[in-house]
Write an enzyme that holds these catalytic residues in place. Structure first.
Site, PDB file in Angstrom:
ATOM      1  N   ALA A  60       0.871  -1.177  -0.235  1.00 14.84           N
ATOM      2  CA  ALA A  60       0.266  -0.032   0.311  1.00 14.84           C
ATOM      3  C   ALA A  60       0.817   1.502   0.143  1.00 14.84           C
ATOM      4  CB  ALA A  60      -0.677  -0.022   1.195  1.00 14.84           C
ATOM      5  N   ASP A  63      -0.799   2.838  -5.154  1.00 14.97           N
ATOM      6  CA  ASP A  63      -1.356   3.430  -5.996  1.00 14.97           C
ATOM      7  C   ASP A  63      -1.985   3.961  -4.717  1.00 14.97           C
ATOM      8  OD1 ASP A  63      -3.406   3.906  -7.549  1.00 14.97           O
ATOM      9  OD2 ASP A  63      -3.280   2.572  -9.011  1.00 14.97           O
ATOM     10  N   LYS A  64      -1.968   5.181  -3.721  1.00 10.57           N
ATOM     11  CA  LYS A  64      -2.943   4.800  -3.329  1.00 10.57           C
ATOM     12  C   LYS A  64      -4.749   4.793  -3.408  1.00 10.57           C
ATOM     13  CE  LYS A  64      -0.256   7.956  -0.873  1.00 10.57           C
ATOM     14  NZ  LYS A  64       0.279   7.507   0.855  1.00 10.57           N
ATOM     15  N   PHE A 113      -1.323   9.624   4.716  1.00 10.80           N
ATOM     16  CA  PHE A 113      -2.776   9.520   4.568  1.00 10.80           C
ATOM     17  C   PHE A 113      -3.514  10.519   3.071  1.00 10.80           C
ATOM     18  CE2 PHE A 113      -4.511   6.523   7.844  1.00 10.80           C
ATOM     19  CZ  PHE A 113      -3.009   5.547   7.105  1.00 10.80           C
ATOM     20  N   ASN A 172      -5.101  -0.846   9.072  1.00  7.36           N
ATOM     21  CA  ASN A 172      -3.979  -0.085   9.181  1.00  7.36           C
ATOM     22  C   ASN A 172      -3.715   0.461  10.727  1.00  7.36           C
ATOM     23  OD1 ASN A 172      -2.090   2.082   9.184  1.00  7.36           O
ATOM     24  ND2 ASN A 172      -1.956   2.267   6.416  1.00  7.36           N
ATOM     25  N   SER A 175       0.590   3.339  10.221  1.00  8.31           N
ATOM     26  CA  SER A 175       1.039   4.194   9.741  1.00  8.31           C
ATOM     27  C   SER A 175       1.576   5.464  11.055  1.00  8.31           C
ATOM     28  CB  SER A 175       0.079   5.174   8.766  1.00  8.31           C
ATOM     29  OG  SER A 175       0.765   6.452   8.268  1.00  8.31           O
ATOM     30  N   ASN A 177       2.143   8.785   9.877  1.00  8.48           N
ATOM     31  CA  ASN A 177       2.104   9.946   9.612  1.00  8.48           C
ATOM     32  C   ASN A 177       0.580  11.107  10.228  1.00  8.48           C
ATOM     33  OD1 ASN A 177       4.831   9.515   8.047  1.00  8.48           O
ATOM     34  ND2 ASN A 177       3.944   8.923   6.701  1.00  8.48           N
ATOM     35  N   THR A 178       0.249   9.349  10.238  1.00  2.00           N
ATOM     36  CA  THR A 178      -1.116  10.213  11.015  1.00  2.00           C
ATOM     37  C   THR A 178      -1.188  10.519  12.974  1.00  2.00           C
ATOM     38  OG1 THR A 178      -2.238  10.038   8.994  1.00  2.00           O
ATOM     39  CG2 THR A 178      -3.417  10.093  10.999  1.00  2.00           C
ATOM     40  N   LYS A 217      -2.066  -4.050   9.276  1.00  4.25           N
ATOM     41  CA  LYS A 217      -0.580  -3.765   9.010  1.00  4.25           C
ATOM     42  C   LYS A 217      -0.136  -3.353  10.356  1.00  4.25           C
ATOM     43  CE  LYS A 217       2.227  -1.592   6.170  1.00  4.25           C
ATOM     44  NZ  LYS A 217       1.988  -0.857   4.749  1.00  4.25           N
ATOM     45  N   ASN A 246       4.898  -1.615   8.267  1.00  3.39           N
ATOM     46  CA  ASN A 246       5.044  -0.434   8.072  1.00  3.39           C
ATOM     47  C   ASN A 246       6.495   0.385   8.258  1.00  3.39           C
ATOM     48  OD1 ASN A 246       3.508   1.956   7.239  1.00  3.39           O
ATOM     49  ND2 ASN A 246       2.050   0.915   7.858  1.00  3.39           N
ATOM     50  N   THR A 247       5.566   1.599   7.402  1.00  3.22           N
ATOM     51  CA  THR A 247       7.509   2.167   7.390  1.00  3.22           C
ATOM     52  C   THR A 247       7.827   2.465   9.246  1.00  3.22           C
ATOM     53  OG1 THR A 247       6.558   4.239   7.588  1.00  3.22           O
ATOM     54  CG2 THR A 247       7.130   3.392   5.511  1.00  3.22           C
ATOM     55  N   GLY A 267      12.982   1.100   3.204  1.00  2.00           N
ATOM     56  CA  GLY A 267      14.186   0.744   2.510  1.00  2.00           C
ATOM     57  C   GLY A 267      15.087  -0.394   2.456  1.00  2.00           C
ATOM     58  N   GLY A 296      11.444  -4.109   3.003  1.00  2.00           N
ATOM     59  CA  GLY A 296      13.600  -3.516   2.759  1.00  2.00           C
ATOM     60  C   GLY A 296      13.773  -4.919   1.626  1.00  2.00           C
TER      61      GLY A 296
END
Length: 336
Positions: A60, A63-64, A113, A172, A175, A177-178, A217, A246-247, A267, A296
């Site tokens: 994910a 292509d959001k 998001f 999810n 994340s 970032n939220t 996730k 996730n990241t 990565g 990664g």
């Protein structure tokens, strides 16, 4: 497509990372209109009641909004996951919010998001042709202004709009970032929320259509003891499997201006941590519960190591950005 990628790569590297990504999606969207039927590496596997043509998927975030799923399906993926999708459209965080670390083969994103909202994405998927044999999943999340206590309502809204258009759903809760999303992992009501989601999905299902399995996730930054507990609670909730991971907000000694940007790192630097998280999850849930490994993966050996750690399937994103479409067949051919 791999030749086109090699030709375009030098130009894309000169552009802002988010602009380059948008151009790549646009090219894949166009390619989907003229490329023939996809031919994934034939290495079928049955996981969570689904038949995957091979073990390699797209994570994910790439292509959001489900804009290029046809073109992406022609690259050889066994499955594609779009999103994260939220009930209402949201613009995400301010730009710039996507950064390449070329030397480290890594990316930092603080997208937040950003997506068109579930109704627009539902309509887009409704109009899209079948991707078969490639499977399609949707990563679903909560809007940034939704209180943690109301996360269930956001998940249900997305689930109901997309349930008949996808093969699986991913909740999810990881994340970075939220702000409130990762709070769900330690929220006392998480197990009940997940149990209620699986119950509602079955209760409202169509007798003539299969109910899409739900994956969850997880974050690589979760304390190992909590991660193990989460994996057990998710299995007990009735969800179909785990996606790890996730990241990360960790920087692994990376230096420089870009490395100091806020957001999630993906990565090559993430691989070791992701492998460890997959090992913890596999040990917690036993041998027969689906686990998807992501983070990664840049080579066939990375995918093999992820399988040995306990992953039934793998997903790529940053590896695809740096290695190109040829990576997909390399991984799918190596995984048994």
């Amino acid at each position: 497509m791999d030749i086109a990628y090699r030709l375009a790569k030098p130009l894309l590297r000169t552009l802002d990372a988010e602009v380059a990504h948008a151009l790549t999606l646009s090219a894949l969207k166009t390619a989907g209109k003229w490329l023939g039927t996809g031919t994934p590496v034939d290495n079928p596997v049955q996981i969570a009641g689904l038949s995957f043509p091979n073990r390699v998927g797209l994570a994910a975030g790439f292509d959001k909004n489900g804009e290029a799923i046809v073109g992406l399906s022609r690259l050889g993926f066994g499955f594609i996951e779009i999103g994260a999708v939220t009930p209402r459209p949201q613009a995400g965080n301010s730009k710039p919010r996507l950064f390449r670390l070329a030397h480290e083969h890594a990316v930092i994103n603080s997208m937040g998001f950003n997506n068109d909202g579930v109704e627009a994405i539902r309509d887009r998927l409704t109009a899209a042709p079948t991707l078969a044999p490639t499977l399609l999943g949707a990563n679903i999340g909560m809007n940034r202004d939704t209180p943690v206590e109301q996360a269930y309502d956001d998940f249900v809204r997305c689930m109901m709009e997309l349930r008949n258009l996808v093969d699986f759903l991913t909740v999810n809760i990881s994340s970075p970032n939220t702000p409130q999303v990762r709070a769900l992992q330690s929220h006392q009501g998480l197990a009940e929320t997940l149990r209620s989601l699986t119950t509602e999905l079955k209760r409202t299902g169509d007798a003539n259509q299969a109910t899409p399995p739900i994956f969850v996730k997880l974050s690589p930054d979760t304390d190992p003891v909590l991660l193990r507990d989460l994996a057990i609670r998710i299995k007990e909730s009735g969800c179909a499997g785990l996606i790890a991971t996730n990241t990360t907000t960790q920087r692994f000694g990376l230096s420089g201006r870009i490395a100091k940007q806020s957001g999630g790192l993906s990565g090559k630097p993430l691989l070791r941590l992701s492998l460890h998280c997959v090992e913890i999850c596999r040990d917690a849930v036993g041998s027969d519960y689906p686990v998807v490994g992501v983070g990664g993966i840049f080579s066939a050996q990375d995918a093999i190591d992820m399988r040995r750690a306990g992953a039934d399937l793998v997903q790529v994103y940053t590896g695809l950005v740096f290695r190109g479409p040829g990576l997909i067949h390399e991984l799918a051919s190596a995984m048994t």
